[in-house]
Design a protein around this motif. Sequence first.
Motif, short mmCIF file in Angstrom:
data_model
loop_
_atom_site.label_atom_id
_atom_site.label_comp_id
_atom_site.label_asym_id
_atom_site.label_seq_id
_atom_site.Cartn_x
_atom_site.Cartn_y
_atom_site.Cartn_z
N GLU A 188 79.15 69.47 75.63
CA GLU A 188 77.88 69.36 74.90
C GLU A 188 77.17 68.05 75.28
OE1 GLU A 188 78.20 70.43 70.67
OE2 GLU A 188 80.27 70.99 71.12
N GLU A 189 77.25 67.73 76.58
CA GLU A 189 76.71 66.45 77.03
C GLU A 189 75.19 66.41 77.02
OE1 GLU A 189 78.99 68.21 78.63
OE2 GLU A 189 80.78 66.94 78.90
N ARG A 190 74.55 67.57 76.92
CA ARG A 190 73.08 67.62 76.96
C ARG A 190 72.58 68.62 75.93
NH1 ARG A 190 69.06 66.36 80.79
NH2 ARG A 190 67.28 67.79 80.82
N LEU A 191 71.86 68.11 74.94
CA LEU A 191 71.24 68.95 73.93
C LEU A 191 69.75 69.02 74.23
CD1 LEU A 191 72.91 67.41 70.72
CD2 LEU A 191 73.77 69.29 72.14
N VAL A 192 69.20 70.21 74.31
CA VAL A 192 67.80 70.39 74.66
C VAL A 192 67.07 71.00 73.47
CG1 VAL A 192 66.17 71.47 76.22
CG2 VAL A 192 68.37 70.67 77.09
N LEU A 193 66.04 70.29 72.99
CA LEU A 193 65.28 70.73 71.83
C LEU A 193 63.84 71.04 72.24
CD1 LEU A 193 66.43 68.00 69.28
CD2 LEU A 193 67.37 70.28 69.57
N PRO A 194 63.32 72.21 71.87
CA PRO A 194 61.91 72.49 72.11
C PRO A 194 61.02 71.57 71.27
CG PRO A 194 63.16 74.49 71.61
CD PRO A 194 64.04 73.34 71.28
#
Length: 201
Positions: A188-194
């Motif tokens: 979960e090294e990268r969380l992408v949020l709109p």
Amino acid sequence: MIDPRSSAITVRKGVGATRVFRVGAPADAQIVAVRTGSPMLTSSEPVDDTKPMEAGFGLRAWLIAVSLSPEAPPGTAEATLQVLTSVEGVGTGEAELALNVQPDLRCIPERVFLGALRVGEKGEARLTVLHRDGKPFALSTGPMPVPGLAAQIGDEVGGRREVVVSLTPQQPGILRTELALITDVPQEERLVLPVYAEVQP
């Protein structure tokens, strides 16, 4: 025929799970192959589960266990269990599987809406990133995709961090972009949020 025809597997990351399916076919049938449709799924050897009444009607049944690996990455996916038999005309039985591996980190809310802004006017929104087990974690931001977008990350307290997302838009229009948050949590090294905003002149 496979029972059930569909099944859902929902687990926490790092925790495997198993579902058992019952396959029915004519008494002279053999199971030729079992396919799970996903590298994260494995199936057991078929185990005979024929009941006396079924045998009396010329039927046969097996149990097949399908297991989701504890190594499965977070996210949702679909897979199809296929059971191939030796009987011509019976062909392949199928069952649909819905897989849901829940991550350790959770963002509330899962998207950022900065509302209606004017060019040069600053808008803000707050979100919380939390660890389901209350464990500490590192959090930083990736490159900002549009001018005027910024994120300020608060200190970690009890497995949660507050993030203030701000935007000072440079031009009018409907803004649709993404904010990347970088963590030290495995898988979960990268969380992408709109990120959304409506910018007026």
